[in-house]
Design an enzyme around this catalytic site. Sequence first.
Site, PDB file in Angstrom:
ATOM      1  N   LYS A  22       0.822  -1.209   0.000  1.00 20.59           N
ATOM      2  CA  LYS A  22       0.000   0.000   0.000  1.00 20.59           C
ATOM      3  C   LYS A  22       0.860   1.264   0.000  1.00 20.59           C
ATOM      4  O   LYS A  22       0.473   2.265  -0.593  1.00 20.59           O
ATOM      5  CB  LYS A  22      -0.950   0.014   1.204  1.00 20.59           C
ATOM      6  CG  LYS A  22      -2.164  -0.890   1.009  1.00 20.59           C
ATOM      7  CD  LYS A  22      -3.126  -0.779   2.172  1.00 20.59           C
ATOM      8  CE  LYS A  22      -4.275  -1.774   2.044  1.00 20.59           C
ATOM      9  NZ  LYS A  22      -5.057  -1.845   3.291  1.00 20.59           N
ATOM     10  N   LYS A  36      -6.492 -11.767  -8.201  1.00 20.23           N
ATOM     11  CA  LYS A  36      -7.707 -11.985  -7.419  1.00 20.23           C
ATOM     12  C   LYS A  36      -8.693 -10.835  -7.646  1.00 20.23           C
ATOM     13  O   LYS A  36      -8.280  -9.681  -7.745  1.00 20.23           O
ATOM     14  CB  LYS A  36      -7.301 -12.046  -5.933  1.00 20.23           C
ATOM     15  CG  LYS A  36      -8.379 -12.577  -5.019  1.00 20.23           C
ATOM     16  CD  LYS A  36      -7.824 -12.828  -3.629  1.00 20.23           C
ATOM     17  CE  LYS A  36      -8.936 -12.785  -2.606  1.00 20.23           C
ATOM     18  NZ  LYS A  36      -8.486 -12.997  -1.241  1.00 20.23           N
ATOM     19  N   LYS A  73     -11.933  -5.281  -4.792  1.00 16.49           N
ATOM     20  CA  LYS A  73     -12.854  -4.148  -4.713  1.00 16.49           C
ATOM     21  C   LYS A  73     -12.186  -2.863  -5.171  1.00 16.49           C
ATOM     22  O   LYS A  73     -12.844  -1.934  -5.592  1.00 16.49           O
ATOM     23  CB  LYS A  73     -13.338  -3.967  -3.268  1.00 16.49           C
ATOM     24  CG  LYS A  73     -14.451  -4.925  -2.895  1.00 16.49           C
ATOM     25  CD  LYS A  73     -15.209  -4.463  -1.674  1.00 16.49           C
ATOM     26  CE  LYS A  73     -14.396  -4.635  -0.412  1.00 16.49           C
ATOM     27  NZ  LYS A  73     -15.212  -4.543   0.800  1.00 16.49           N
TER      28      LYS A  73
END
Length: 328
Positions: A112, A193, A196
């Site tokens: 991140k 994967k 969202k």
Amino acid sequence: MKKRVLSGIQPTGSPHIGNYLGALKNWAKIQYDYDSIYCIVDLHAITIYQDPAELRGKILELAGMLLALGIDPKHSSLVVQSSVPEHAELAWMLTCVTPIGWLERMTQYKAKTEEQESISDGLLQYPVLMAADILLYQAHVVPVGDDQTQHLELARDIAQRFNSLYGETFTMPETRLPTHGARIMGLDDPDKKMSKSTTGEGHAISLLDPPDRIRKKLMRATTDSNPAVDLDTMGPGVSNLLSIYQAFTEASDDSIRNDFTGLRYGDLKKRVAEAVVAALEPMQQRYREITADSGYVAKVLAEGAERVTPAARDTVQKVKRAMGLYTP
Ligand code: TRP
């Protein structure tokens, strides 16, 4: 006494079929066997800037969706994290026993920080807050996706360190993943994967997508250069479509082999689309019913918070006593 299960989901983005088949379907299933607490982790969401109005809407949307997909407030406590202040309170106390080095090693933190321009302290503390969610309720079992196993290990390390510094206080959460959900990949990029946070119209199927949108997205899904389905040589895109079909219909491996071998991709996609639509339509209908009553979701969330608060207060009180903090 039933064992306690706890899990959490962030109210960012819209929940999609990957979330449902990978985790949420299992939450609804195991709620009858455990004393279950499911948290909408809004304090985790704000570790990265969220538009306030949008976040508020997403919390209620997610709560409505969780109820629609079968989380039953008679069996589970559905809780918005920030409405039980003990989550944040315990997180601070745990922060004080957590070496910074443990946090800097977290792979999700490292990933991140590469995406963000400015990194909040909250992003570093993210896994401590997650440990607090779990340890606050002395949860035994924590069902999470494989991307969260490192955070779960950290929660155990923090619990262990606390217990050895201040005396037995926390139940050790099991890192065992209770059941394996399906791992659904992005429709546009079947090596990653379904996520969202990935934008792009063709990536994910939201649980609230209308039937036409679902069909359109599936018809455009990435396949491979085979002319038709061949289970032995298929690429990840075709394999993903079959996983989606199988997870929704619970068809056996044998029937998948019999029904799909040799099917052309256009027909495969149509069949997958019909299975997805058939599974999501009743859920969406329930969602509309649940959210039509404007007070219902709020009432469920208030009851959830109320139900779990005694356990939360009890743990915080124990921790305070153990650490020598002032307890009148
Ligand atoms: N970090 C988890 C995720 O992104 C969400 C989460 C927050 C969680 N607190 C939790 C999961 C406690 C399990 C238990 O998926």
